[in-house]
Design a protein around this motif. Structure first.
Motif, PDB file in Angstrom:
ATOM      1  N   LEU A  10       5.406 -24.193 -42.430  1.00 51.64           N
ATOM      2  CA  LEU A  10       5.459 -25.263 -43.426  1.00 51.64           C
ATOM      3  C   LEU A  10       4.065 -25.805 -43.743  1.00 51.64           C
ATOM      4  O   LEU A  10       3.785 -26.212 -44.864  1.00 51.64           O
ATOM      5  CB  LEU A  10       6.353 -26.403 -42.939  1.00 51.64           C
ATOM      6  CG  LEU A  10       7.838 -26.104 -42.885  1.00 51.64           C
ATOM      7  CD1 LEU A  10       8.580 -27.267 -42.230  1.00 51.64           C
ATOM      8  CD2 LEU A  10       8.385 -25.829 -44.260  1.00 51.64           C
ATOM      9  N   VAL A  11       3.191 -25.803 -42.738  1.00 51.07           N
ATOM     10  CA  VAL A  11       1.833 -26.309 -42.934  1.00 51.07           C
ATOM     11  C   VAL A  11       0.916 -25.209 -43.469  1.00 51.07           C
ATOM     12  O   VAL A  11       0.146 -25.428 -44.388  1.00 51.07           O
ATOM     13  CB  VAL A  11       1.272 -26.869 -41.611  1.00 51.07           C
ATOM     14  CG1 VAL A  11      -0.171 -27.271 -41.765  1.00 51.07           C
ATOM     15  CG2 VAL A  11       2.117 -28.044 -41.153  1.00 51.07           C
ATOM     16  N   PHE A  12       1.011 -24.008 -42.911  1.00 50.01           N
ATOM     17  CA  PHE A  12       0.075 -22.944 -43.259  1.00 50.01           C
ATOM     18  C   PHE A  12       0.376 -22.256 -44.580  1.00 50.01           C
ATOM     19  O   PHE A  12      -0.539 -21.828 -45.284  1.00 50.01           O
ATOM     20  CB  PHE A  12       0.051 -21.883 -42.157  1.00 50.01           C
ATOM     21  CG  PHE A  12      -0.752 -22.272 -40.957  1.00 50.01           C
ATOM     22  CD1 PHE A  12      -1.516 -23.418 -40.930  1.00 50.01           C
ATOM     23  CD2 PHE A  12      -0.751 -21.477 -39.836  1.00 50.01           C
ATOM     24  CE1 PHE A  12      -2.257 -23.785 -39.829  1.00 50.01           C
ATOM     25  CE2 PHE A  12      -1.487 -21.821 -38.723  1.00 50.01           C
ATOM     26  CZ  PHE A  12      -2.243 -22.970 -38.720  1.00 50.01           C
ATOM     27  N   PHE A  16      -2.602 -20.800 -46.753  1.00 49.27           N
ATOM     28  CA  PHE A  16      -3.059 -19.456 -46.386  1.00 49.27           C
ATOM     29  C   PHE A  16      -2.122 -18.351 -46.851  1.00 49.27           C
ATOM     30  O   PHE A  16      -2.428 -17.184 -46.676  1.00 49.27           O
ATOM     31  CB  PHE A  16      -3.225 -19.362 -44.869  1.00 49.27           C
ATOM     32  CG  PHE A  16      -4.226 -20.333 -44.341  1.00 49.27           C
ATOM     33  CD1 PHE A  16      -5.572 -20.179 -44.605  1.00 49.27           C
ATOM     34  CD2 PHE A  16      -3.821 -21.417 -43.588  1.00 49.27           C
ATOM     35  CE1 PHE A  16      -6.502 -21.080 -44.121  1.00 49.27           C
ATOM     36  CE2 PHE A  16      -4.743 -22.319 -43.089  1.00 49.27           C
ATOM     37  CZ  PHE A  16      -6.089 -22.148 -43.362  1.00 49.27           C
ATOM     38  N   GLY A  17      -0.999 -18.670 -47.401  1.00 46.60           N
ATOM     39  CA  GLY A  17      -0.021 -17.652 -47.770  1.00 46.60           C
ATOM     40  C   GLY A  17      -0.034 -17.291 -49.237  1.00 46.60           C
ATOM     41  O   GLY A  17       0.991 -16.914 -49.792  1.00 46.60           O
ATOM     42  N   GLY A  18      -1.139 -17.376 -49.887  1.00 51.12           N
ATOM     43  CA  GLY A  18      -1.189 -17.001 -51.289  1.00 51.12           C
ATOM     44  C   GLY A  18      -0.953 -18.177 -52.216  1.00 51.12           C
ATOM     45  O   GLY A  18      -0.596 -18.001 -53.371  1.00 51.12           O
ATOM     46  N   LEU A  42     -13.659 -22.571 -42.065  1.00 49.23           N
ATOM     47  CA  LEU A  42     -13.985 -22.429 -40.652  1.00 49.23           C
ATOM     48  C   LEU A  42     -13.513 -23.657 -39.867  1.00 49.23           C
ATOM     49  O   LEU A  42     -12.932 -23.522 -38.779  1.00 49.23           O
ATOM     50  CB  LEU A  42     -15.488 -22.231 -40.460  1.00 49.23           C
ATOM     51  CG  LEU A  42     -15.958 -22.027 -39.023  1.00 49.23           C
ATOM     52  CD1 LEU A  42     -15.349 -20.760 -38.442  1.00 49.23           C
ATOM     53  CD2 LEU A  42     -17.479 -21.979 -38.977  1.00 49.23           C
ATOM     54  N   ALA A  43     -13.707 -24.838 -40.419  1.00 42.57           N
ATOM     55  CA  ALA A  43     -13.253 -26.068 -39.754  1.00 42.57           C
ATOM     56  C   ALA A  43     -11.731 -26.092 -39.636  1.00 42.57           C
ATOM     57  O   ALA A  43     -11.186 -26.446 -38.579  1.00 42.57           O
ATOM     58  CB  ALA A  43     -13.745 -27.295 -40.521  1.00 42.57           C
ATOM     59  N   VAL A  44     -11.029 -25.696 -40.696  1.00 41.73           N
ATOM     60  CA  VAL A  44      -9.560 -25.644 -40.647  1.00 41.73           C
ATOM     61  C   VAL A  44      -9.108 -24.646 -39.595  1.00 41.73           C
ATOM     62  O   VAL A  44      -8.184 -24.914 -38.820  1.00 41.73           O
ATOM     63  CB  VAL A  44      -8.979 -25.294 -42.045  1.00 41.73           C
ATOM     64  CG1 VAL A  44      -7.496 -25.004 -41.957  1.00 41.73           C
ATOM     65  CG2 VAL A  44      -9.251 -26.411 -43.031  1.00 41.73           C
TER      66      VAL A  44
END
Length: 113
Positions: A10-12, A16-18, A42-44
């Motif tokens: 739910l967060v990623f 990051f999933g397009g 990089l921080a994430v």
């Protein structure tokens, strides 16, 4: 185990999933250069890894140990013979007998002498 994966998704997924990051990466790189986006990502990434190591992993380990203990207890209970029943007035059957309980002491016949 799968519940934790679902919450993580739910967060990623939007990032990051397009979703947002993919759609905004080229314009952000064009406007600011590679450096700022790289360091933000990089921080994430570092925050996600540290959260996994110090928050999620200890909880998962604790849950796994609890589950392992429960499974061992169930396995032991399945392999151990059934504990003897203690019902007042009833005598357990001798080993090898088909009957679990012989009966009440007053119902048994006295041996013939």
């Amino acid at each position: 185990m799968f519940e934790a994966f679902g919450y993580k998704q739910l967060v990623f997924e939007p990032f990051f999933g397009g979703g947002l990051v993919t759609a905004l990466a080229i314009p952000v790189i064009y406007l600011t250069g590679v450096g700022p986006l790289f360091f933000v990502m990089l921080a994430v990434f570092v925050i996600a890894v540290l959260t996994g190591l110090f928050y999620v992993h200890p909880r998962e380990t604790k849950d796994r140990e609890l589950h392992t203990r429960e499974m061992e207890q169930q396995e032991r209970a399945a392999t151990d013979p059934e504990p003897a029943r203690s019902v007042p007035g009833l005598t357990p059957a001798p080993p090898g007998s088909d009957n679990e309980i012989i009966g009440h002491e007053s119902q048994r016949e006295a041996p013939a002498s």
